[in-house]
Structures are given as C-alpha cells and as structure tokens.
Design an enzyme around this catalytic site. Structure first.
Site, PDB file in Angstrom:
ATOM      1  N   LEU A 525      -8.757  -4.589  11.768  1.00 47.65           N
ATOM      2  CA  LEU A 525      -7.164  -4.569  11.398  1.00 47.65           C
ATOM      3  C   LEU A 525      -6.996  -3.841  10.815  1.00 47.65           C
ATOM      4  CD1 LEU A 525      -5.157  -7.003  13.420  1.00 47.65           C
ATOM      5  CD2 LEU A 525      -6.561  -5.140  14.223  1.00 47.65           C
ATOM      6  N   GLY A 526      -7.255  -4.130   9.446  1.00 48.51           N
ATOM      7  CA  GLY A 526      -7.193  -3.080   8.237  1.00 48.51           C
ATOM      8  C   GLY A 526      -7.300  -4.309   6.807  1.00 48.51           C
ATOM      9  N   GLY A 528      -6.148  -4.605   2.810  1.00 50.33           N
ATOM     10  CA  GLY A 528      -5.284  -4.382   1.014  1.00 50.33           C
ATOM     11  C   GLY A 528      -5.902  -4.984   0.059  1.00 50.33           C
ATOM     12  N   SER A 530      -4.240  -7.093  -1.260  1.00 45.65           N
ATOM     13  CA  SER A 530      -3.800  -8.717  -0.699  1.00 45.65           C
ATOM     14  C   SER A 530      -5.315  -9.758   0.199  1.00 45.65           C
ATOM     15  CB  SER A 530      -2.639  -9.060   0.122  1.00 45.65           C
ATOM     16  OG  SER A 530      -2.796  -8.287   0.397  1.00 45.65           O
ATOM     17  N   GLY A 531      -6.193  -8.678   0.861  1.00 48.42           N
ATOM     18  CA  GLY A 531      -6.818  -9.023   1.620  1.00 48.42           C
ATOM     19  C   GLY A 531      -7.335  -8.507   3.084  1.00 48.42           C
ATOM     20  N   VAL A 533      -7.425  -8.305   7.289  1.00 49.37           N
ATOM     21  CA  VAL A 533      -7.243  -8.341   8.309  1.00 49.37           C
ATOM     22  C   VAL A 533      -7.738  -8.723   9.424  1.00 49.37           C
ATOM     23  CG1 VAL A 533      -4.255  -8.594   9.477  1.00 49.37           C
ATOM     24  CG2 VAL A 533      -4.272  -7.766   7.378  1.00 49.37           C
ATOM     25  N   LYS A 547      -4.974 -12.832   8.451  1.00 54.17           N
ATOM     26  CA  LYS A 547      -4.858 -12.403   6.696  1.00 54.17           C
ATOM     27  C   LYS A 547      -5.383 -13.593   6.339  1.00 54.17           C
ATOM     28  CE  LYS A 547      -3.244  -9.617   3.451  1.00 54.17           C
ATOM     29  NZ  LYS A 547      -2.409  -8.181   3.623  1.00 54.17           N
ATOM     30  N   ASP A 644       5.852  -3.805  -2.370  1.00 55.10           N
ATOM     31  CA  ASP A 644       5.433  -3.164  -1.699  1.00 55.10           C
ATOM     32  C   ASP A 644       5.344  -2.429  -1.029  1.00 55.10           C
ATOM     33  OD1 ASP A 644       2.660  -1.868  -2.245  1.00 55.10           O
ATOM     34  OD2 ASP A 644       1.555  -3.809  -1.563  1.00 55.10           O
TER      35      ASP A 644
END
Ligand SMILES: *[C@@H]1O[C@H](CO)[C@@H](O)[C@H](O)[C@H]1NC(C)=O
Ligand SMILES: *[C@@H]1O[C@H](CO)[C@@H](O)[C@H](O)[C@H]1NC(C)=O
Ligand SMILES: *[C@@H]1O[C@H](CO)[C@@H](O)[C@H](O)[C@H]1NC(C)=O
Ligand SMILES: *[C@@H]1O[C@H](CO)[C@@H](O)[C@H](O)[C@H]1NC(C)=O
Ligand SMILES: *[C@@H]1O[C@H](CO)[C@@H](O)[C@H](O)[C@H]1NC(C)=O
Ligand SMILES: *[C@@H]1O[C@H](CO)[C@@H](O)[C@H](O)[C@H]1NC(C)=O
Ligand SMILES: *[C@@H]1O[C@H](CO)[C@@H](O)[C@H](O)[C@H]1NC(C)=O
Ligand SMILES: *[C@@H]1O[C@H](CO)[C@@H](O)[C@H](O)[C@H]1NC(C)=O
Ligand SMILES: *[C@@H]1O[C@H](CO)[C@@H](O)[C@H](O)[C@H]1NC(C)=O
Length: 804
Positions: A525-526, A528, A530-531, A533, A547, A644
């Site tokens: 799904l995406g 970033g 942090s990891g 998803v 995630k 964030d």
C-alpha cells in the site's frame, strides 16, 4: 539627649515586637543572639519561614552526620535549597548551632571545631531569621541585614536570589550527597554565565557550546554588570542575555528552584503543591552527552535511551564499576624508540578508524588544511599522540594526547583514528571488546511531560541562513530526545504473560498468520522510513494494513510496553491498531485498513484522477485531524507526540473522515548510533518545527507546527514542496514566507484575496469566513516560537465554534 531618647525608644519597640511575635506566633520564626541549638535537641528544625514554605535546621546526611541546611517544607521529600557546611558535616552528638554573644552565627562540631560561621562580627547583630523566600538573614535591631544566605548559594538558586560575580552554584558530588562536585555554574571572565567541568585531570567549559561564538549562542560578552535572576513568574534573565523560562511561566504561586544537578545538568524545577513532587520545567541539556566529564577517559557517551558509557575498541575499564576512571588500553602502544636504528615508525603502528565519534579537549599541534596521510604522520612523529581526529571536508587535523569527553557525534565528516601498535592490534581488535554499562537509572530524571521552555533565545532566521546543513544531523539527535521525553512519562508495568491479550481487541499475531492474510506480502500500500505497509484480510474477513517495521528498538520488554500503550489508544480520528507480531527479527504492526488512501494522494492529484475535495470535506479533515492530535496530546493515558504529522500519515475513510496513522511509532523505532539512515529520520522536511533543528526538547507543539503546514496545504490544495520559489528557496523558508504574507493579508479589511489563495479547483465554492479562520489558525500554528502556537485542544474549540 533627644537622640538617645529615640534610640531607647526604638530598642524598646523592637523588644516589644520580639516579645509579641514570640508569644503570638510560632516561636521558631527567629533565633536571638545568645541562643544555641544542639543536634541532639528533639526537633531538628530550628527556624520556619513565616509563610511556612521553608525551614532550616539540622539535615541528616548519614546515620550520625548532619548539615545545617535550609529546605523546602512543602515537597514530599525534603529538598535542600542551601547548606552551610556541605563539605564538613557535623557529628550528631554534641554539635551545636550557636548565635554567639559577639554576633556571629556559628556551627560547632562536637569537639569544638567551628566548621562554619557567618561573617557577622558587629555587636549590632540581633536576630537570625528565615524569610518567606528562603533567605536566611542575620539582622540588627533595626532590621538592617548584616548577612544573608542568598550571597553564598550551594547548588540551588531560588527565585529572586541574584546570580552575581560573587555567587556560583557548585553541583553535588553524587545524588543525595551534600559534598561539592565537579560542576560549576558561574560568570566566566567573559561576563557569560557558563557551566564548567573541573575534573581531576582537566577542566573545560561545556555550556554555552564551546564551539560557537557568544553571539551564536544568543549571548553577549559586553555587559560586565554580571547579574542574573529568576523572577517569580519563572523567567530567568541575565546580563549576558541568557534567557530561559519555565514551562509553567507566569504562575506566581508555583515554587521553583534552579539546581545544578550532580550530573552537570542545570535544571529548573517546579513544585506541584498537590502531591509535593518536583518536575523539570526547563533544562540546559536535553542531550546529556554534551556535558563534559560524564564518562572517563578513552570512553564515550551515548544516550539511547539512558546515559551509557562504553570503552573504545581495544580498551577496557580501568576500574570495573567506576566510569569516572575511564578505560585503559589492553596493550600499551609506547614501544621504546630505538634512536640509533633507522626505525620506521610507520611500520610499527596502525590506525583504527572510529567513525562518528568526537572527543573534546586535549588537542595539541592542531593543523588545518592537511591531508589524512599528513595528519597520520604528525601523530606518528609524536610518542604522546594517542589518536587524532580528522575532519574530512576541511582537512582539519587534531592530534590528541588524551581522549576525554567522548561522545558519538553523527557528523560523518568527523572521525577518530586510534593509534595501536601493530603487534598487538590484530588479536585485540579481532575480539571486538566493548563494555557497555548503564551509569544512571532511568528514574534519575523526573517526568518531562510538562517541558515547554527553551534553553536560550533562538533566532529562526539565523538558523535558516547558516545551519540548514546541520538539520539532518540535528534531527537524528533530537529524535532521541523526543523519544526520551516520551519515555519518562508514566508507564504501566506490563507482565510478560499479561500483554499478549491486553484487551480483547488487541492481540498478538503469528508471522504465519500475517503471511497468509497478506498472501505473502503481495499488495504493497505504501512505504516510508519506518517500513512498508501491505494490505491483508484476516480470517474473520476484516481488512487490515500490515506494516513491517524497520529498525525496532532492541529491548523486547520496551517494545512490548510501548505497544501496549499504542494498543490502548482509541479514537475515531486515529487509525486503530489491532495487534502486532514479534517473532525473532520480524516486527509487524496490524492496523485497521482505511479505504480511501492518504491525504497526499488527493492533494497532489494534478491529473484529476480523484474527485476534488469540497470545502466542507476539507474543513472536516482539518477538524478531525485536530481532534485526533488533541486526543494524543491531552486526553489519552499516555502523552504521545506524533513527531511526523504530514498528509502521508493522514488517511481518509470512505466518508472522507480523517484517521491519523503512525502515532507512537517514534517510540518503537530504534535510532541506534550505528544504523543512522537519514531517510528514516522521523519528521519530514517542510513539516518539522524549528525546535527540531535547534536541539530543544520536542513537545506536542512540534506536532502543532506540522499540523499548521498541513492546514495550509489543505487550503491551497498543493504540497508544501511546491511553494518553493525558483527551486532555490529552502522549504522551511517557504513556509515562513507564506505565513508572513498571510499574516499581513489576514489583517486587511477586504478579504477578496482569498479567492486567489484558496485552491482554484474549488472555483470559489468555499465559505470565506471559515477559510479566513482556518488560515489564521494555520499561521499561529507555524509560529517559530512554540509558546505562541495554540494547543491542539484550543484549535479544536475554534474549529468547532464555526462549523456550519
Ligand atoms: C574535630 O573533629 C573533626 C572531625 O572528626 C576533626 O577533623 C578535627 O581535627 C577535630 N578538631 C579538634 C580540635 O580536635
Ligand atoms: C560578609 O560577606 C558578605 C558577602 O561576602 C559581604 O558582602 C559583607 O560585607 C561581609 N560582612 C562583613 C561584616 O565582613
Ligand atoms: C566570637 O566569640 C568566640 C568565642 O565565644 C570566639 O572564638 C570568636 O573568635 C569570636 N569572634 C570574633 C569575630 O570575635
Ligand atoms: C547590563 O545588564 C544589566 C543587568 O541585567 C542591565 O540592567 C543593563 O541594562 C545592561 N546594560 C546594557 C548596556 O545592556
Ligand atoms: C499535581 O499533582 C496532582 C496529583 O498527582 C495532579 O492531579 C495535577 O495535575 C498536578 N498538577 C500539575 C500542574 O502538574
Ligand atoms: C602500560 O604501561 C603502564 C605504565 O607504563 C603500566 O602500568 C601498565 O601495566 C602497562 N599495561 C600493560 C597492559 O602492559
Ligand atoms: C473514496 O471512496 C469512495 C467510496 O468508497 C469512492 O467512490 C472514491 O473514489 C474514493 N476516493 C478515493 C480518492 O479513493
Ligand atoms: C536508507 O534506507 C532506505 C530505505 O530503507 C534505503 O533505500 C537506503 O539505501 C538507505 N540508505 C543508507 C545510507 O543506508
Ligand atoms: C459560513 O460559515 C458560517 C459559520 O461559521 C455561517 O454562519 C455562514 O452562514 C457561512 N456562510 C456561507 C456563505 O455559507
């Protein structure tokens, strides 16, 4: 004759006054000349201030050792504000405080040694009394002050007690001990209030930052009046322009103290009158490793999440369990130099590179603009050279004879090269020795939840023009502070067995289960910092987002307790966390699946793939996000700063109701010194508040700033990255410029400019008064000075008040 009459009259009056106060009030409010109190008297309290806030008397420092001290009477644990004999406690048997006939107040040990006395010798001295502000004074019969304890503070400064050229604060040597320690707060020879470490081997000023000029620290050296004072509202102001303030600034009823603690950190404390506990309302060093002398020589300091000292590679602790002794080499490098032989030193030594580390002080032979081999040669040529620091970009070479005040220093251009003799080095370094030991307990610092103050007046303009290059580095460091600040909050103890099912909703998943649910992590799904998803469907047909976390904190217990907090957070504007998986290296979070993706998709949709967000939807998103953040900041069990906030982390459900994602993550992710990856830094350029770069502790107000940027984006209908003019401007500057322009326009009578400012895709279909209000909120949220930013709950209130 008349004169004498007046004198007799005043003496009589003061005598009567004495008598009446003695009879009417607590008889312990003053001590008259000629009296003497022994340590063996029933009560160890000698005087109490009229308002009852302070008391003085014998303070027990050990079983049979006492100091003569002033303490706060309203704190739950006796907190000492001043001590007469900190370095020479007296015996509990037979010691006395006497107010001698000849006028001096003296503390006498059991064997008759005077360990302390006031310098009042005049026969005029009549009383000693403790004032309401904690000042112990010796006065004459006309109430003229002859001596005051405020002139000779120990480690604490009270409100209205001035800092002058003659006063200094000296830390205690250890927690709970009265003895003088190694840190001093004083006016240095440049008229600047400074903190200095006076170690047995070295001495160095560590605050203000010794690498900066005075003006870079917001100070001045020109005012030689040398005066500083903490006022009753909680603001400290000094002649060198040092200025800081308590988080509860303005509250005159709060009792405060400025203490130079045993760890070299200067902290401003406020007393909670309800529970008698102190909380830190401002401190000089959120990053404690900047303080000198915390770890001994040849060791370095890290702070994640509590202070740790570690020996350099090839070194071992000199004295196990005492870090102040530092570390020593496992093998000596000093090989006898044979002056007759044409020996080639280069062949006998090797250098081991220790990246991202720095040591302060003890440089000799500093040489600018040289290459690395030349710097090596300088060190080789000198038997006393233990190592050298080398700054790549500038070619600066710092040979060092002693490695002290070490810290991890994540500027990639600074490296330390340790000198080893070739013979020993191979075995030594193969074993990779490294002692790690905690030197302070986690509870060494009280809760920082209320922290709001700034430790020096900052100037965002200056920061922008010259310090942007440091931004990324600083952000890495400050993340730790933010994380740490969160950690010191209340934390429920979690039993290992108990946490697996914390509530019926929140549970542990097996990795297998999640593999199945996501069909082996097929649909991403995406992703970033942090990891990544992935979309998944659980056995009960619930759609979830899974995630995979990168770089999770090391301690399992810590991970679990942070999770249990996140697991209990529940609010309609926050993404619901259903559970987690923690198996070996796999660390995953399972959360609710939110239908309509993230806000950034809609905002940056310049191809017209999605329907345009209508004004009422935007207003609703602004309100929902504010509610979610207000919940995190003020209402939930644990105080959580998101750290964030940006459109990517604001998800929209099928009704376009916003849900904030990734809250609490900052606590779960490790920021280990070896694994700095700048792309993973929390906070995103354009959204991070100035205090991140200024190295101030991060509070909810940092989220308020980010929220302000998101509001501006919502109204303008495009991303902050597109506000930058001619590709040159820094994105932070673009935010500031936009806010400044808006401020000016919002003050106008005529609001027709809104039509141009608001997203043109709305074709003017928006409520002017609401738009103006939203922009006013946005402008106040992005104020550089965080004190001027509103809290999230007040933003919610304003937005709710103008809902149609
Ligand atoms: C009194 O006792 C203290 C501490 O025990 C000692 O240092 C001091 O020398 C003694 N003084 C005399 C006069 O005996
Ligand atoms: C006592 O000491 C204080 C502060 O050091 C000084 O201002 C004062 O003049 C002294 N008093 C006497 C009588 O020496
Ligand atoms: C005050 O008297 C004590 C003895 O009672 C004596 O030891 C001390 O030196 C005197 N101080 C002065 C300044 O005269
Ligand atoms: C120097 O500091 C003092 C005390 O803070 C202040 O009153 C005075 O105005 C300052 N002088 C100048 C020239 O700034
Ligand atoms: C003081 O302590 C009480 C009780 O623990 C708490 O309810 C209150 O919020 C605290 N006040 C402040 C200002 O922190
Ligand atoms: C290194 O040298 C010092 C003094 O020269 C000596 O005390 C110490 O034992 C030596 N250490 C080793 C490991 O040889
Ligand atoms: C949001 O959801 C609605 C209904 O499920 C759908 O019609 C719409 O296309 C979605 N919008 C986006 C941006 O995904
Ligand atoms: C940082 O992490 C990102 C994504 O995890 C990766 O693409 C990048 O190469 C890493 N950078 C460094 C310097 O390790
Ligand atoms: C705009 O919103 C306000 C409520 O804040 C409402 O009173 C007003 O009627 C609205 N104006 C329009 C034109 O809809």
């Amino acid at each position: 004759m008349a004169m004498r009459g007046v004198h007799i009259f005043t003496t009589l009056i003061s005598f009567l006054f004495m008598l009446t106060t003695a009879l009417a009030e607590d008889k312990k409010s003053y001590l008259a000349r000629g009296s003497s109190v022994s340590t063996e008297d029933d009560t160890k309290t000698i005087l109490v201030s009229p308002n009852g806030d302070f008391a003085c008397g014998f303070y027990k420092v050990a079983t049979n050792a006492f100091t003569f001290s002033i303490w706060f009477s309203r704190s739950s644990e006796k907190t000492v504000a001043w001590t007469a004999n900190r370095d020479a406690p007296v015996n509990g048997k037979g010691s006395r405080l006497t107010f001698r006939k000849n006028g001096s107040l003296a503390l006498v040990d059991y064997n008759g040694t005077v360990v302390w006395r006031s310098n009042t010798t005049a026969t005029r001295a009549s009383f000693a009394k403790l004032l309401d502000n904690g000042n112990l004074v010796v006065v004459d019969s006309e109430d003229q002050c002859l001596w005051r304890s405020f002139d000779s503070p120990t480690d604490t400064l009270l409100p209205l007690q001035p800092m002058t050229r003659d006063t200094k604060l000296v830390s205690a040597s250890a927690r709970g001990l009265p003895y003088s320690g190694l840190y001093t707060f004083f006016f240095d020879s440049n008229n600047m209030l400074s903190l200095i470490y006076n170690g047995p081997e070295t001495s160095s000023i560590y605050w203000p930052n010794p690498f900066d000029r005075s003006w870079e620290n917001g100070r001045t050296t020109y005012n030689s009046s040398q005066y500083g004072i903490l006022n009753q509202e909680g603001m400290f102001l000094a002649s060198d322009k040092l200025q800081f303030e308590a988080s509860d600034l303005g509250d005159k009823d709060v009792m405060r103290r400025l203490t130079l603690d045993y760890d070299g950190n200067l902290r401003l404390y406020s007393l909670n009158a309800t529970n008698g506990k102190w909380s830190v309302s401002c401190l000089a060093f959120p990053r404690v490793c900047e303080i000198h002398g915390l770890c001994g020589k040849n060791s370095f300091c890290t702070y994640m999440p509590s202070l740790q000292c570690s020996c350099l590679e090839g070194f071992e602790m000199t004295e196990p369990s005492d870090w102040s002794q530092g570390c020593r080499r496992k093998e000596n490098i000093t090989v006898k130099r044979d002056h007759n032989a044409n020996d080639n030193t280069e062949q006998r030594f090797i250098f081991v590179e220790i990246p991202k580390t720095d040591f302060y002080g003890y440089d000799f032979n500093y040489t600018p603009s040289v290459t690395l081999p030349v710097c090596k040669q300088i060190c080789l040529n000198d038997d006393g050279c233990e190592a050298f620091a080398y700054r790549k970009g500038k070619g600066e070479c710092y040979p060092k004879a002693l490695l002290i005040n070490g810290k991890k220093f994540p500027d990639p251009s600074n490296e330390i090269y340790l000198k080893f003799s070739k013979v020993s080095s191979s075995q030594l370094l193969a074993s990779k020795p490294s002692h790690i030991c905690k030197v302070t307990e986690k509870d060494a610092y009280p809760s920082l939840q209320m922290f709001e103050g700034s430790n020096s007046k900052f100037n965002f303009g200056y920061f922008l023009s010259s310090a942007l290059t440091l931004l990324v580095v600083e952000v890495i460091l400050v993340t730790v502070v933010c994380w740490a600040a969160n950690k010191w909050g209340r934390r429920p103890e979690i039993q290992d067995e108990g946490y697996t099912i914390i509530s019926s909703q929140f549970r542990r998943f097996s990795y297998k289960e999640l593999e199945k649910a996501t069909e082996f992590f097929q649909e991403e799904l995406g992703s970033g910092g942090s990891g990544a998803v992935y979309k998944g469907i659980l056995d009960d047909n619930r759609k979830v987002a899974v995630k995979k976390l990168n770089d999770v904190i090391q301690g399992d217990q810590e991970f679990k307790s942070e999770l249990s907090i996140i697991g209990r957070v529940y609010h309609m504007n926050l993404v619901r966390i259903w559970g987690y998986c923690a198996e070996k290296t796999h660390k995953l979070l399972v959360s609710e699946f939110v239908e309509n993706g993230s806000l950034d998709r809609v905002l940056s949709d310049h191809l017209g793939l999605f329907p345009v967000l209508q004004w009422s939807q935007r207003y609703n998103i602004a309100l929902g996000v504010a509610k979610g953040l207000a919940y995190l900041h003020h209402e939930c069990l644990e105080w959580i700063v998101h750290c964030d906030v940006k459109p990517e982390n604001i998800l929209l459900d099928k009704d376009f109701e916003p849900k904030i994602a990734d809250f609490g993550l900052v606590k779960l992710l490790s920021r280990g010194s070896n694994t700095h990856n700048q792309s993973k830094v929390h906070g995103t350029r354009g959204y991070i508040a100035p205090e991140w770069a200024l190295n101030l502790p991060i509070t909810g107000k940092a989220d308020v700033y980010s929220y302000g940027v998101v509001l501006l984006e919502l109204v303008k209908g495009n991303r902050v990255s597109r506000w930058v003019v001619d590709g040159e401007e820094e994105v932070e500057m673009a935010v500031k410029r936009t806010a400044d322009v808006l401020k000016e326009k919002l003050a106008r009578e005529d609001q027709s400019w809104l039509l141009e400012f608001v997203d043109c895709r709305l074709d003017g279909e928006f409520n002017y008064s609401q738009a103006a209000t939203v922009l006013k909120i946005a402008v106040s949220c992005v104020e550089e000075e965080r004190r001027r930013r509103p809290s999230m709950s007040s933003v919610v209130e304003i937005l709710l008040s103008i809902v149609e």
